[in-house]
Motif scaffolding. Structure first.
Motif, PDB file in Angstrom:
ATOM      1  N   GLU A  67       0.786  -1.244  -0.013  1.00  0.00           N
ATOM      2  CA  GLU A  67      -0.012   0.076  -0.175  1.00  0.00           C
ATOM      3  C   GLU A  67       0.775   1.255   0.032  1.00  0.00           C
ATOM      4  O   GLU A  67       0.392   2.112  -0.841  1.00  0.00           O
ATOM      5  CB  GLU A  67      -0.905   0.019   1.079  1.00  0.00           C
ATOM      6  CG  GLU A  67      -1.771  -1.181   1.087  1.00  0.00           C
ATOM      7  CD  GLU A  67      -3.113  -1.078  -0.116  1.00  0.00           C
ATOM      8  OE1 GLU A  67      -3.110   0.013  -0.418  1.00  0.00           O
ATOM      9  OE2 GLU A  67      -3.586  -1.941  -0.455  1.00  0.00           O
ATOM     10  N   LEU A  68       2.104   1.365   0.869  1.00  0.00           N
ATOM     11  CA  LEU A  68       2.651   2.235   1.004  1.00  0.00           C
ATOM     12  C   LEU A  68       3.397   2.748  -0.235  1.00  0.00           C
ATOM     13  O   LEU A  68       3.810   3.909  -0.834  1.00  0.00           O
ATOM     14  CB  LEU A  68       3.640   2.699   2.100  1.00  0.00           C
ATOM     15  CG  LEU A  68       3.032   2.549   3.684  1.00  0.00           C
ATOM     16  CD1 LEU A  68       4.063   2.558   4.721  1.00  0.00           C
ATOM     17  CD2 LEU A  68       2.078   3.875   3.629  1.00  0.00           C
ATOM     18  N   THR A  70       2.833   1.517  -3.265  1.00  0.00           N
ATOM     19  CA  THR A  70       1.755   2.060  -4.417  1.00  0.00           C
ATOM     20  C   THR A  70       1.473   3.520  -4.359  1.00  0.00           C
ATOM     21  O   THR A  70       1.461   4.064  -5.296  1.00  0.00           O
ATOM     22  CB  THR A  70       0.550   0.958  -4.369  1.00  0.00           C
ATOM     23  OG1 THR A  70       0.879  -0.207  -4.507  1.00  0.00           O
ATOM     24  CG2 THR A  70      -0.603   1.475  -5.165  1.00  0.00           C
ATOM     25  N   ASN A  71       1.126   4.012  -3.164  1.00  0.00           N
ATOM     26  CA  ASN A  71       0.949   5.257  -3.043  1.00  0.00           C
ATOM     27  C   ASN A  71       1.976   6.194  -3.473  1.00  0.00           C
ATOM     28  O   ASN A  71       1.940   7.207  -4.248  1.00  0.00           O
ATOM     29  CB  ASN A  71       0.517   5.662  -1.483  1.00  0.00           C
ATOM     30  CG  ASN A  71      -0.938   5.117  -1.155  1.00  0.00           C
ATOM     31  OD1 ASN A  71      -1.626   4.807  -2.054  1.00  0.00           O
ATOM     32  ND2 ASN A  71      -1.324   5.175   0.079  1.00  0.00           N
ATOM     33  N   LYS A  74       2.168   6.186  -7.190  1.00  0.00           N
ATOM     34  CA  LYS A  74       1.158   6.951  -7.784  1.00  0.00           C
ATOM     35  C   LYS A  74       1.236   8.367  -7.628  1.00  0.00           C
ATOM     36  O   LYS A  74       0.811   9.226  -8.626  1.00  0.00           O
ATOM     37  CB  LYS A  74      -0.256   6.293  -6.934  1.00  0.00           C
ATOM     38  CG  LYS A  74      -1.470   6.799  -7.729  1.00  0.00           C
ATOM     39  CD  LYS A  74      -2.881   6.115  -7.058  1.00  0.00           C
ATOM     40  CE  LYS A  74      -3.816   6.666  -7.926  1.00  0.00           C
ATOM     41  NZ  LYS A  74      -5.172   5.905  -7.336  1.00  0.00           N
ATOM     42  N   TYR A  75       1.567   8.774  -6.455  1.00  0.00           N
ATOM     43  CA  TYR A  75       1.329  10.345  -6.198  1.00  0.00           C
ATOM     44  C   TYR A  75       2.842  11.120  -6.319  1.00  0.00           C
ATOM     45  O   TYR A  75       2.975  12.452  -6.009  1.00  0.00           O
ATOM     46  CB  TYR A  75       0.937  10.475  -4.851  1.00  0.00           C
ATOM     47  CG  TYR A  75      -0.527  10.160  -4.774  1.00  0.00           C
ATOM     48  CD1 TYR A  75      -1.680  10.546  -5.479  1.00  0.00           C
ATOM     49  CD2 TYR A  75      -0.922   9.037  -4.106  1.00  0.00           C
ATOM     50  CE1 TYR A  75      -2.717  10.196  -5.579  1.00  0.00           C
ATOM     51  CE2 TYR A  75      -2.063   8.391  -4.065  1.00  0.00           C
ATOM     52  CZ  TYR A  75      -3.212   8.997  -4.860  1.00  0.00           C
ATOM     53  OH  TYR A  75      -4.366   8.707  -4.933  1.00  0.00           O
ATOM     54  N   PRO A 103      -0.142  12.663   3.101  1.00  0.00           N
ATOM     55  CA  PRO A 103      -1.396  11.846   3.118  1.00  0.00           C
ATOM     56  C   PRO A 103      -2.456  12.178   4.048  1.00  0.00           C
ATOM     57  O   PRO A 103      -2.110  12.224   5.341  1.00  0.00           O
ATOM     58  CB  PRO A 103      -0.854  10.562   2.992  1.00  0.00           C
ATOM     59  CG  PRO A 103       0.266  10.630   3.566  1.00  0.00           C
ATOM     60  CD  PRO A 103       0.919  11.881   3.639  1.00  0.00           C
ATOM     61  N   GLN A 115      -8.562   3.922  -3.486  1.00  0.00           N
ATOM     62  CA  GLN A 115      -8.114   4.898  -2.505  1.00  0.00           C
ATOM     63  C   GLN A 115      -8.438   4.635  -1.087  1.00  0.00           C
ATOM     64  O   GLN A 115      -8.876   5.518  -0.234  1.00  0.00           O
ATOM     65  CB  GLN A 115      -8.880   6.240  -2.729  1.00  0.00           C
ATOM     66  CG  GLN A 115      -8.332   6.886  -4.270  1.00  0.00           C
ATOM     67  CD  GLN A 115      -8.930   8.232  -4.561  1.00  0.00           C
ATOM     68  OE1 GLN A 115      -9.859   8.811  -3.973  1.00  0.00           O
ATOM     69  NE2 GLN A 115      -8.215   8.788  -5.390  1.00  0.00           N
ATOM     70  N   GLY A 117      -6.072   2.636   0.485  1.00  0.00           N
ATOM     71  CA  GLY A 117      -4.651   2.419   1.210  1.00  0.00           C
ATOM     72  C   GLY A 117      -4.260   2.638   2.280  1.00  0.00           C
ATOM     73  O   GLY A 117      -4.013   2.051   3.290  1.00  0.00           O
ATOM     74  N   LEU A 118      -4.562   3.982   2.509  1.00  0.00           N
ATOM     75  CA  LEU A 118      -4.126   4.813   3.768  1.00  0.00           C
ATOM     76  C   LEU A 118      -5.045   4.269   5.041  1.00  0.00           C
ATOM     77  O   LEU A 118      -4.474   3.987   5.978  1.00  0.00           O
ATOM     78  CB  LEU A 118      -4.282   6.115   3.654  1.00  0.00           C
ATOM     79  CG  LEU A 118      -3.354   6.916   4.723  1.00  0.00           C
ATOM     80  CD1 LEU A 118      -1.845   6.529   5.028  1.00  0.00           C
ATOM     81  CD2 LEU A 118      -3.371   8.425   4.616  1.00  0.00           C
TER      82      LEU A 118
END
Length: 159
Positions: A67-68, A70-71, A74-75, A103, A115, A117-118
């Motif tokens: 998840e981390l 990927t974020n 992505k960003y 985030p 959206q 993940g966090l």
């Protein structure tokens, strides 16, 4: 018995840190590579250092890493750094990226597609921190290495 080495001031040297760091360069295999690195790290922690690691900790660590990273991919433009380290009875997952925007977890919404993940990371981690750095930000999540024998997640209070 072997003498314990000491510094000139009479203190013992710090214990050697158990950690690994990787720079992820941005190709499509980053997320899988990061998960694989996390699984290998915890397997080595067990085999080489004799620390117990539950299957749940192994699975959650890979989930949080996924998840981390990927974020970050992505960003944030540019490379992503990931550091895994043992701190007492937890594994710390530290991900740095170049985007200075911190985030924010969104309100739970079962109808929202993606959206989450966090939200997921914050739900499974025993600790979570975000720090702005001189360049970018650093996110740290902590996962307990062991489960509580009573069935509760170690480090968290049951609801």
């Amino acid at each position: 018995m072997e003498p314990v080495p000491v510094h000139e001031d009479g203190t013992a040297p710090a214990e050697q840190a158990i950690q690994t760091t990787v720079a992820l360069e941005g190709d499509g295999a980053d997320i899988a590579q990061a998960r694989h690195l996390a699984a290998g790290f915890l397997t080595r922690v067990q085999a080489e250092h004799g620390l117990p690691v539950s299957q749940r900790a192994l699975d959650l660590t890979q989930l949080v890493v996924s998840e981390l990273v990927t974020n970050a991919r992505k960003y944030a433009p540019g490379p992503v750094l990931m550091d895994l380290r043992i701190a007492g009875d937890v594994v710390e997952i530290v991900v740095w990226d170049s985007d200075p925007v911190l985030p924010v977890a969104r309100a739970a919404d079962a109808g929202r597609v993606g959206q989450h993940g966090l939200e997921i990371v914050m739900a499974v981690a025993q600790g979570f921190e975000v720090q702005r750095e001189p360049v970018g930000k650093r996110i740290t999540a902590r996962i307990a290495l062991l489960d509580d024998p009573g069935g509760a997640i170690a480090g968290r209070n049951p609801l």
